[in-house]
Design a protein around this motif. Structure first.
Motif, PDB file in Angstrom:
ATOM      1  N   TYR A  54       0.839  -1.201   0.000  1.00  0.00           N
ATOM      2  CA  TYR A  54       0.000   0.000   0.000  1.00  0.00           C
ATOM      3  C   TYR A  54       0.878   1.257   0.000  1.00  0.00           C
ATOM      4  O   TYR A  54       0.612   2.210  -0.737  1.00  0.00           O
ATOM      5  N   GLN A  55       1.932   1.259   0.816  1.00  0.00           N
ATOM      6  CA  GLN A  55       2.854   2.394   0.838  1.00  0.00           C
ATOM      7  C   GLN A  55       3.497   2.596  -0.530  1.00  0.00           C
ATOM      8  O   GLN A  55       3.630   3.732  -0.994  1.00  0.00           O
ATOM      9  N   LEU A  56       3.859   1.518  -1.169  1.00  0.00           N
ATOM     10  CA  LEU A  56       4.464   1.603  -2.497  1.00  0.00           C
ATOM     11  C   LEU A  56       3.468   2.176  -3.499  1.00  0.00           C
ATOM     12  O   LEU A  56       3.807   3.056  -4.291  1.00  0.00           O
ATOM     13  N   ARG A  57       2.228   1.704  -3.453  1.00  0.00           N
ATOM     14  CA  ARG A  57       1.224   2.214  -4.380  1.00  0.00           C
ATOM     15  C   ARG A  57       0.999   3.709  -4.178  1.00  0.00           C
ATOM     16  O   ARG A  57       0.924   4.477  -5.136  1.00  0.00           O
ATOM     17  N   CYS A  58       0.921   4.146  -2.925  1.00  0.00           N
ATOM     18  CA  CYS A  58       0.734   5.578  -2.641  1.00  0.00           C
ATOM     19  C   CYS A  58       1.915   6.399  -3.147  1.00  0.00           C
ATOM     20  O   CYS A  58       1.733   7.475  -3.730  1.00  0.00           O
ATOM     21  N   LEU A  99       3.924   5.650  -5.606  1.00  0.00           N
ATOM     22  CA  LEU A  99       3.863   5.694  -7.071  1.00  0.00           C
ATOM     23  C   LEU A  99       2.786   6.655  -7.559  1.00  0.00           C
ATOM     24  O   LEU A  99       2.979   7.363  -8.547  1.00  0.00           O
ATOM     25  N   GLU A 100       1.652   6.711  -6.876  1.00  0.00           N
ATOM     26  CA  GLU A 100       0.606   7.669  -7.238  1.00  0.00           C
ATOM     27  C   GLU A 100       1.082   9.100  -7.046  1.00  0.00           C
ATOM     28  O   GLU A 100       0.770   9.982  -7.853  1.00  0.00           O
ATOM     29  N   ASP A 101       1.861   9.348  -5.985  1.00  0.00           N
ATOM     30  CA  ASP A 101       2.417  10.681  -5.751  1.00  0.00           C
ATOM     31  C   ASP A 101       3.353  11.085  -6.893  1.00  0.00           C
ATOM     32  O   ASP A 101       3.332  12.229  -7.355  1.00  0.00           O
ATOM     33  N   LEU A 128       4.359  14.191 -11.832  1.00  0.00           N
ATOM     34  CA  LEU A 128       4.762  14.265 -13.240  1.00  0.00           C
ATOM     35  C   LEU A 128       3.796  15.098 -14.084  1.00  0.00           C
ATOM     36  O   LEU A 128       4.190  15.662 -15.101  1.00  0.00           O
ATOM     37  N   THR A 129       2.546  15.206 -13.680  1.00  0.00           N
ATOM     38  CA  THR A 129       1.581  16.026 -14.425  1.00  0.00           C
ATOM     39  C   THR A 129       1.753  17.506 -14.126  1.00  0.00           C
ATOM     40  O   THR A 129       1.183  18.340 -14.818  1.00  0.00           O
ATOM     41  N   GLU A 130       2.551  17.825 -13.100  1.00  0.00           N
ATOM     42  CA  GLU A 130       2.716  19.218 -12.650  1.00  0.00           C
ATOM     43  C   GLU A 130       4.059  19.824 -13.052  1.00  0.00           C
ATOM     44  O   GLU A 130       4.445  20.848 -12.506  1.00  0.00           O
ATOM     45  N   ARG A 131       4.778  19.217 -13.958  1.00  0.00           N
ATOM     46  CA  ARG A 131       6.096  19.710 -14.386  1.00  0.00           C
ATOM     47  C   ARG A 131       7.011  19.950 -13.175  1.00  0.00           C
ATOM     48  O   ARG A 131       7.321  21.099 -12.821  1.00  0.00           O
ATOM     49  N   ALA A 162      12.934   9.036  -4.337  1.00  0.00           N
ATOM     50  CA  ALA A 162      13.554   8.526  -3.108  1.00  0.00           C
ATOM     51  C   ALA A 162      12.482   7.940  -2.191  1.00  0.00           C
ATOM     52  O   ALA A 162      12.711   6.919  -1.524  1.00  0.00           O
ATOM     53  N   GLU A 163      11.305   8.541  -2.169  1.00  0.00           N
ATOM     54  CA  GLU A 163      10.200   8.021  -1.362  1.00  0.00           C
ATOM     55  C   GLU A 163       9.725   6.669  -1.906  1.00  0.00           C
ATOM     56  O   GLU A 163       9.406   5.763  -1.140  1.00  0.00           O
ATOM     57  N   VAL A 164       9.684   6.531  -3.225  1.00  0.00           N
ATOM     58  CA  VAL A 164       9.314   5.235  -3.810  1.00  0.00           C
ATOM     59  C   VAL A 164      10.327   4.178  -3.390  1.00  0.00           C
ATOM     60  O   VAL A 164       9.953   3.078  -2.960  1.00  0.00           O
ATOM     61  N   LEU A 165      11.590   4.504  -3.489  1.00  0.00           N
ATOM     62  CA  LEU A 165      12.636   3.569  -3.101  1.00  0.00           C
ATOM     63  C   LEU A 165      12.527   3.217  -1.621  1.00  0.00           C
ATOM     64  O   LEU A 165      12.632   2.046  -1.245  1.00  0.00           O
TER      65      LEU A 165
END
Length: 144
Positions: A98-102, A104-106, A111-114, A125-128
């Motif tokens: 769940y933490q990983l999915r969150c 990745l969503e972040d 990425l949509t916000e340049r 780093a948070e994904v890692l």
């Protein structure tokens, strides 16, 4: 997901080796160029010469534990490709996923916000961090 006396039963994505021993694909295949792992404790098996059948276990103790597990699952009328884990282990894995999915969503939202390079580095780093050592969950030795 079925339950067996406090343990969850999960389908296993591993390939069954001859004799019912579990060997992870592709690590269980000869000549694949990847390391082979013990069918019980998942330790890396030493390189083997080209003569003879490939080893499935790192030693007699692992061979015996695998045999005991196969006979116990057969007595319980479970398929040979199920994995039993405790409720606590399953809950911990689900929390980490769940933490990983969150995370990745972040990153996807960012990425949509340049994003700036620093923002992107921080998100990655948070994904890692959220993955921790998920790759080690199933590779660690089992308590015997």
């Amino acid at each position: 997901m079925a339950e067996q006396q406090g343990s969850a039963v999960l389908d296993d994505d591993e390939v069954r080796a001859p004799g019912g021993a579990s060997a992870a694909a592709p690590a269980g295949r000869r000549g694949s160029g990847t390391e082979r792992r013990c069918g019980w404790c998942r330790r890396v098996l030493p390189q083997q010469g080209s003569v003879g059948r490939p080893r499935l276990y790192c030693g007699q103790a692992c061979r015996q534990r695998a045999y005991e597990q196969r006979t116990a699952t057969a007595k319980a009328s479970l398929s040979g490709d199920v994995v039993l884990v405790t409720r606590a282990e399953l809950d911990g894995l689900q929390d980490r996923l769940y933490q990983l999915r969150c995370a990745l969503e972040d990153v996807q939202t960012l990425l949509t916000e340049r994003p700036t390079k620093a923002e992107l580095e921080s998100s990655l780093a948070e994904v890692l961090r959220s993955t921790g050592r998920l790759d080690r969950l199933w590779v660690s030795e089992r308590a015997g």
